[in-house]
Design a protein around this motif. Structure first.
Motif, PDB file in Angstrom:
ATOM      1  N   VAL A 117       0.849  -1.205   0.000  1.00  0.00           N
ATOM      2  CA  VAL A 117       0.000   0.000   0.000  1.00  0.00           C
ATOM      3  C   VAL A 117       0.879   1.248   0.000  1.00  0.00           C
ATOM      4  CG1 VAL A 117      -1.756   1.283   1.267  1.00  0.00           C
ATOM      5  CG2 VAL A 117      -1.910  -1.202   1.105  1.00  0.00           C
ATOM      6  N   ALA A 118       1.931   1.238   0.802  1.00  0.00           N
ATOM      7  CA  ALA A 118       2.838   2.394   0.829  1.00  0.00           C
ATOM      8  C   ALA A 118       3.496   2.590  -0.532  1.00  0.00           C
ATOM      9  CB  ALA A 118       3.891   2.209   1.918  1.00  0.00           C
ATOM     10  N   SER A 119       3.873   1.503  -1.198  1.00  0.00           N
ATOM     11  CA  SER A 119       4.469   1.601  -2.539  1.00  0.00           C
ATOM     12  C   SER A 119       3.465   2.139  -3.544  1.00  0.00           C
ATOM     13  CB  SER A 119       4.973   0.236  -3.004  1.00  0.00           C
ATOM     14  OG  SER A 119       6.012  -0.197  -2.191  1.00  0.00           O
ATOM     15  N   PHE A 120       2.216   1.681  -3.436  1.00  0.00           N
ATOM     16  CA  PHE A 120       1.160   2.196  -4.312  1.00  0.00           C
ATOM     17  C   PHE A 120       1.050   3.718  -4.165  1.00  0.00           C
ATOM     18  CE2 PHE A 120      -3.234   3.643  -4.638  1.00  0.00           C
ATOM     19  CZ  PHE A 120      -3.523   3.316  -5.955  1.00  0.00           C
ATOM     20  N   LEU A 121       1.004   4.191  -2.918  1.00  0.00           N
ATOM     21  CA  LEU A 121       0.881   5.637  -2.674  1.00  0.00           C
ATOM     22  C   LEU A 121       2.115   6.394  -3.169  1.00  0.00           C
ATOM     23  CD1 LEU A 121      -0.684   5.563   0.900  1.00  0.00           C
ATOM     24  CD2 LEU A 121      -1.838   6.092  -1.264  1.00  0.00           C
ATOM     25  N   LEU A 122       3.304   5.819  -2.966  1.00  0.00           N
ATOM     26  CA  LEU A 122       4.535   6.487  -3.398  1.00  0.00           C
ATOM     27  C   LEU A 122       4.590   6.598  -4.919  1.00  0.00           C
ATOM     28  CD1 LEU A 122       7.363   7.609  -2.476  1.00  0.00           C
ATOM     29  CD2 LEU A 122       8.234   5.341  -3.038  1.00  0.00           C
ATOM     30  N   PHE A 126       4.296  10.122  -6.859  1.00  0.00           N
ATOM     31  CA  PHE A 126       5.393  10.623  -7.698  1.00  0.00           C
ATOM     32  C   PHE A 126       4.932  10.881  -9.119  1.00  0.00           C
ATOM     33  CE2 PHE A 126       8.906   9.095  -4.829  1.00  0.00           C
ATOM     34  CZ  PHE A 126       9.570  10.305  -4.774  1.00  0.00           C
ATOM     35  N   MET A 127       4.151   9.966  -9.656  1.00  0.00           N
ATOM     36  CA  MET A 127       3.720  10.131 -11.036  1.00  0.00           C
ATOM     37  C   MET A 127       2.832  11.359 -11.206  1.00  0.00           C
ATOM     38  SD  MET A 127       3.115   6.201 -12.237  1.00  0.00           S
ATOM     39  CE  MET A 127       2.773   6.633 -13.942  1.00  0.00           C
ATOM     40  N   VAL A 128       1.938  11.596 -10.246  1.00  0.00           N
ATOM     41  CA  VAL A 128       1.035  12.751 -10.347  1.00  0.00           C
ATOM     42  C   VAL A 128       1.768  14.036 -10.005  1.00  0.00           C
ATOM     43  CG1 VAL A 128      -1.007  13.834  -9.334  1.00  0.00           C
ATOM     44  CG2 VAL A 128      -1.059  11.420  -9.944  1.00  0.00           C
ATOM     45  N   TRP A 129       2.491  14.024  -8.873  1.00  0.00           N
ATOM     46  CA  TRP A 129       3.063  15.261  -8.346  1.00  0.00           C
ATOM     47  C   TRP A 129       4.318  15.678  -9.098  1.00  0.00           C
ATOM     48  CZ3 TRP A 129       6.280  15.827  -3.355  1.00  0.00           C
ATOM     49  CH2 TRP A 129       6.391  17.173  -2.992  1.00  0.00           C
ATOM     50  N   VAL A 130       5.256  14.768  -9.267  1.00  0.00           N
ATOM     51  CA  VAL A 130       6.525  15.115  -9.910  1.00  0.00           C
ATOM     52  C   VAL A 130       6.435  14.951 -11.424  1.00  0.00           C
ATOM     53  CG1 VAL A 130       8.993  14.576 -10.036  1.00  0.00           C
ATOM     54  CG2 VAL A 130       7.825  14.477  -7.838  1.00  0.00           C
ATOM     55  N   GLY A 131       5.860  13.836 -11.873  1.00  0.00           N
ATOM     56  CA  GLY A 131       5.800  13.565 -13.302  1.00  0.00           C
ATOM     57  C   GLY A 131       4.685  14.270 -14.034  1.00  0.00           C
ATOM     58  N   ARG A 132       3.706  14.778 -13.278  1.00  0.00           N
ATOM     59  CA  ARG A 132       2.550  15.467 -13.864  1.00  0.00           C
ATOM     60  C   ARG A 132       1.829  14.570 -14.883  1.00  0.00           C
ATOM     61  NH1 ARG A 132       3.167  19.523 -10.774  1.00  0.00           N
ATOM     62  NH2 ARG A 132       4.762  21.080 -10.948  1.00  0.00           N
ATOM     63  N   ILE A 133       1.693  13.297 -14.524  1.00  0.00           N
ATOM     64  CA  ILE A 133       1.009  12.324 -15.371  1.00  0.00           C
ATOM     65  C   ILE A 133      -0.447  12.262 -14.920  1.00  0.00           C
ATOM     66  CG2 ILE A 133       0.939   9.865 -15.986  1.00  0.00           C
ATOM     67  CD1 ILE A 133       4.002   9.881 -15.594  1.00  0.00           C
ATOM     68  N   ALA A 134      -1.328  11.999 -15.838  1.00  0.00           N
ATOM     69  CA  ALA A 134      -2.766  11.955 -15.544  1.00  0.00           C
ATOM     70  C   ALA A 134      -3.033  11.025 -14.356  1.00  0.00           C
ATOM     71  CB  ALA A 134      -3.528  11.479 -16.772  1.00  0.00           C
ATOM     72  N   LEU A 140      -3.415   3.527 -12.106  1.00  0.00           N
ATOM     73  CA  LEU A 140      -3.351   2.224 -12.764  1.00  0.00           C
ATOM     74  C   LEU A 140      -1.930   1.662 -12.721  1.00  0.00           C
ATOM     75  CD1 LEU A 140      -4.744  -0.002 -14.396  1.00  0.00           C
ATOM     76  CD2 LEU A 140      -4.173   1.312 -16.471  1.00  0.00           C
ATOM     77  N   THR A 141      -0.952   2.496 -13.043  1.00  0.00           N
ATOM     78  CA  THR A 141       0.446   2.054 -13.024  1.00  0.00           C
ATOM     79  C   THR A 141       0.871   1.648 -11.618  1.00  0.00           C
ATOM     80  OG1 THR A 141       0.955   3.517 -14.875  1.00  0.00           O
ATOM     81  CG2 THR A 141       2.815   2.717 -13.567  1.00  0.00           C
ATOM     82  N   ALA A 142       0.508   2.455 -10.625  1.00  0.00           N
ATOM     83  CA  ALA A 142       0.869   2.140  -9.239  1.00  0.00           C
ATOM     84  C   ALA A 142       0.199   0.847  -8.787  1.00  0.00           C
ATOM     85  CB  ALA A 142       0.481   3.297  -8.323  1.00  0.00           C
ATOM     86  N   PHE A 143      -1.043   0.636  -9.192  1.00  0.00           N
ATOM     87  CA  PHE A 143      -1.749  -0.599  -8.834  1.00  0.00           C
ATOM     88  C   PHE A 143      -1.064  -1.817  -9.472  1.00  0.00           C
ATOM     89  CE2 PHE A 143      -5.005  -3.829  -9.673  1.00  0.00           C
ATOM     90  CZ  PHE A 143      -5.383  -4.102  -8.358  1.00  0.00           C
ATOM     91  N   ILE A 144      -0.769  -1.730 -10.764  1.00  0.00           N
ATOM     92  CA  ILE A 144      -0.107  -2.841 -11.453  1.00  0.00           C
ATOM     93  C   ILE A 144       1.261  -3.107 -10.829  1.00  0.00           C
ATOM     94  CG2 ILE A 144       0.936  -3.547 -13.655  1.00  0.00           C
ATOM     95  CD1 ILE A 144      -1.436  -2.097 -15.035  1.00  0.00           C
ATOM     96  N   PHE A 145       2.012  -2.051 -10.537  1.00  0.00           N
ATOM     97  CA  PHE A 145       3.326  -2.205  -9.918  1.00  0.00           C
ATOM     98  C   PHE A 145       3.213  -2.902  -8.569  1.00  0.00           C
ATOM     99  CE2 PHE A 145       6.472  -0.471  -6.932  1.00  0.00           C
ATOM    100  CZ  PHE A 145       7.640  -0.952  -7.510  1.00  0.00           C
TER     101      PHE A 145
END
Length: 172
Positions: A117-122, A126-134, A140-145
């Motif tokens: 769960v912590a990895s999902f949130l991280l 990161f993808m939303v805040w730093v990468g500015r990804i949708a 979806l990427t965090a869930f699959i990871f």
């Protein structure tokens, strides 16, 4: 005038100078060397009938560390009349903090939420805040990871990783 996100690092104000950071690190290293020297002196830093005692080599290594750190401090104070370069500028520090703060939060949340769960949130954060990804792509990427990490560690390799309440609720 450029916004902070687009401000070139050369135009951003300096947060710390190279000289200041060099002196601060050298002071910390002198303190560490003093602690190591004391502990190895306490352990025994001489010779006995069988050869060097346990603290012999570490004691002298700590003296070398202290001496080189003192040299660094003296060198920086001798050069104090010349301008020092910026060690880090505001824009650079902001980018470092964008990684450091979530990573510290991840380590803290790992204790209560578990690795997955912590990895999902991280990853999503990161993808939303730093990468500015949708957000939907990030989630979806965090869930699959996280699922792939779970399958890899828990099922394929049978490695016990820290689990939180979600895994307990799902029966894992």
């Amino acid at each position: 005038m450029a916004t902070p996100e687009h401000d070139p690092a050369g135009e951003s104000p300096a947060v710390a100078s190279t000289r200041g950071v060099d002196v601060a690190v050298s002071v910390v290293l002198v303190a560490l060397a003093g602690l190591l020297a004391f502990d190895n002196w306490r352990t025994g830093m001489g010779w006995d009938a069988t050869g060097p005692q346990a603290g012999y080599f570490p004691f002298y290594l700590s003296l070398i560390l202290a001496g080189s750190s003192v040299y660094g401090i003296v060198k920086e104070f001798a050069a104090r009349r010349t301008p020092s370069d910026a060690f880090v500028r505001r824009v650079q520090l902001r980018r470092v903090m964008q990684v450091l703060v979530p990573t510290i939060a991840f380590v803290l949340l790992l204790q209560w939420l578990g690795l997955y769960v912590a990895s999902f949130l991280l990853v999503a954060g990161f993808m939303v805040w730093v990468g500015r990804i949708a957000p939907w792509k990030s989630l979806l990427t965090a869930f699959i990871f996280s699922v792939l990490m779970f399958v890899t560690f828990e099922m394929a390799f049978d490695v016990i990783m820290p689990k939180g309440p979600l895994e307990a609720l799902l029966g894992f």
